[in-house]
Design an enzyme around this catalytic site. Structure first.
Site, short mmCIF file in Angstrom:
data_model
loop_
_atom_site.label_atom_id
_atom_site.label_comp_id
_atom_site.label_asym_id
_atom_site.label_seq_id
_atom_site.Cartn_x
_atom_site.Cartn_y
_atom_site.Cartn_z
N ASP A 210 0.84 -1.26 0.02
CA ASP A 210 0.14 -0.02 -0.04
C ASP A 210 0.89 1.22 -0.11
O ASP A 210 1.90 1.37 0.73
CB ASP A 210 -0.97 -0.03 1.28
N GLU A 263 14.37 -15.47 -0.17
CA GLU A 263 14.81 -16.52 0.67
C GLU A 263 13.82 -17.71 0.83
O GLU A 263 13.97 -18.86 1.01
CB GLU A 263 14.72 -16.18 2.15
#
Ligand code: GLC
Length: 546
Positions: A210, A263
């Site tokens: 956002d 990751e």
């Protein structure tokens, strides 16, 4: 012909994905309180899988006082009780994954709710405290500090500064209940990295960020007054070196986030909500940053052939420069639904739905829908990813005449009832033709649905081959079949017709002009409306041909 999703085969599923935006409060009410919720969404996931989308994006469902429909988050690691529980969230993810749908969640890093523990601590601790340093508190101007630190305006109207009891002021680019965080503070960065991991560990496939262009700010004193340049209702800012928006160092944050996303296996993705000047969006999707950024230039393009060819060329060039795919979007929970937007008279003040002489405009709903359906075929034929806002697949239109006492968007109140706000695109989904909320839930919905929505409910459209719902599912099915490597070749660029061909052989033709147009030779796979008796393409219609 190229087989299903080359991009998917490379593991970069987002590059050509169709992602469906679920506005949680208005999608499906499982509990009967009139407000949408997570169990309600889980119950409807099969319909989304049937539609043929690849993923869903959930708007914020975190604990929130709802000053801005949930974009005021009080706790980033839990579920708003009105929307369900963490267990409901886990069920939703599990069911979605079972159905082959990925799930993206909204993250709101620019500001917290004023009820967030950090802001409460900041208020209690007082000026100069470490607790205040995580937000943007400043002393006021004038002899007794009674003037705000700068003239900046908030996006929803009114000043962007609010004074607290001890005399200091804090910055909020949105409502006063949404204090802005100071992203130069290491604790803020560390906290959001931990929040990302919290949801990644719960198996989310990505994030919608956002106000991604707002996190980094320049609050070095003396603050500059900005006048009208401080804010734009649509969060678009043309000013160079603006102290609040699209600053160059915001990208450092996303480089760090990318490392976290990478990751995980498979790597997770992120999409930026960044209302930036033309030519600046590509920076958010460079190879070591985010995967997608909503193409709002496309959303803002008026229904005009030249404007569309231009925005398509510019968008493809901008994303190609950084090796990204383009992310098309026509509607979301912040803008007027495109089935209405394309039929609005030019002179209308969209905020108030008034013409300059103060009268209500007449909107040709059939024209709007015809153009919206054509725009959808256009978007779905373009190389890249596309976002669908819930209800557009039913051809829902903006609801301009909601009872004023029910309006909840803070824009309505903060504009002194000048701007009716965004509730008109947030009216709950009609699933069934009957019942107190047209199948949205067992009780009355939080915003009333127009009577005409019974006839265009999901249940009414699903078996009607000419329905907008079926147009979407057919387009999505064909899109998978004719996936390609991300390029297009123009066949025609105006003045009234645009046509291009994808490397898979699929051609898309859109007629913006007043007269019928000829179609290229080949088989018409799908059209947004009936062709003429002579097999020509009528005005405001699009077709796919091989
Ligand atoms: C984004 C959201 C919008 C919200 C604002 C503040 O623009 O899409 O709904 O009001 O941010 O968080």
């Amino acid at each position: 012909m190229i087989d299903a999703g080359m991009a998917n085969q490379r593991g970069q599923w987002w590059r050509d994905a169709v992602i469906y935006q679920v506005y949680v409060r208005s999608f499906s009410d499982g509990t009967g309180d009139g407000v949408g919720d997570l169990p309600g969404i889980t119950r409807r996931l099969t319909q989304l899988a049937d539609l043929g989308v690849d993923a869903i994006w959930l708007t914020p469902f975190y604990p929130s006082p709802m000053a801005d429909g949930g974009y005021d988050v009080a706790d980033y690691r839990d579920v708003e009780p009105q929307f369900g529980t963490l267990a409901d969230f886990d069920d939703l993810i599990a069911r979605a994954h079972q159905l082959g749908l990925r799930v993206i969640v909204d993250i709101v890093p620019n500001h917290t709710s004023d009820r967030h523990a950090w802001f409460q601590a900041a208020l209690a601790a007082g000026p100069g405290s470490p607790e205040r340093a995580r937000y943007l508190f400043r002393d006021g101007r004038g002899p007794d500090g009674a003037q705000p630190p700068a003239d900046w305006m908030s996006n929803f109207g009114g000043p962007a500064w609010t004074r607290v009891a001890d005399g200091q002021w804090y910055l909020h680019l949105f409502t006063p209940e949404q204090p802005d965080l100071d992203w130069s503070h290491p604790q803020v960065r560390a906290e959001f990295e931990a929040i990302l991991r919290f949801w990644l560990d719960r198996e989310v496939d990505g994030f919608r960020i956002d106000v991604a262009h707002g996190l980094s700010k320049n609050l070095v004193e003396p603050l500059t007054d900005l006048g009208a340049a401080s804010v734009d209702k649509n969060l678009r800012y043309g000013l160079d070196d603006h102290p609040l928006w699209d600053r160059d160092d915001v990208h450092e944050i996303y480089r760090d986030w990318r490392k976290i996303l990478d990751e995980y296996s498979p790597p997770r993705i992120a999409v930026a909500e960044a209302w930036v000047a033309p030519g600046r969006l590509g920076r958010y999707v460079r190879g070591d940053e985010l995967h997608q950024a909503f193409n709002f230039q496309f959303l803002l393009t008026p229904w005009e052939c030249g404007a569309f060819t231009e925005v398509i060329d510019e968008s493809l060039a901008e994303s190609a420069e950084v090796g990204a795919a383009t992310t098309w979007v026509l509607s979301n929970h912040d803008v007027i639904r495109h089935a209405t937007r394309y039929a609005l008279p030019m002179q209308v003040d969209a905020a108030q739905w008034l013409l300059s002489d103060g009268t209500q405009p007449t909107i040709d709903a059939a024209l709007g829908l015809r153009r919206a359906r054509a725009a959808t075929l256009l978007m779905m034929a373009l190389p890249g990813s596309a976002y669908v806002y819930q209800g557009e697949e039913l051809g829902l239109f903006e609801v301009p005449d909601l009872p004023r006492e029910l309006l909840q968007d803070p824009t309505w109140h903060r504009s002194g009832h000048h701007d009716k706000g965004r509730d008109g695109c947030r009216v709950p989904i009609p699933w069934e033709p009957d019942g107190p909320s047209l199948g949205f839930g067992p009780g009355a919905p939080w915003l009333p649905q127009p009577q005409q929505w019974s006839a265009i409910s999901h249940a009414r459209q699903v078996d009607d081959p000419s329905s907008t719902l079926r147009l979407y599912s057919e387009a999505l099915r064909l899109r998978r079949q004719f996936a390609g490597d991300g390029s297009l070749r123009w066949i025609e660029k105006g003045p009234h017709v645009l046509a291009f061909q994808r490397e898979s052989g699929l051609a898309c033709v859109v007629n913006f002009g007043p007269d019928d147009a000829a179609l290229p030779a080949g088989e018409v796979l799908v059209a947004s409306g009936p062709l003429t008796g002579a097999g020509r393409l009528p005005a405001d219609t699009a077709a796919w041909i091989v």
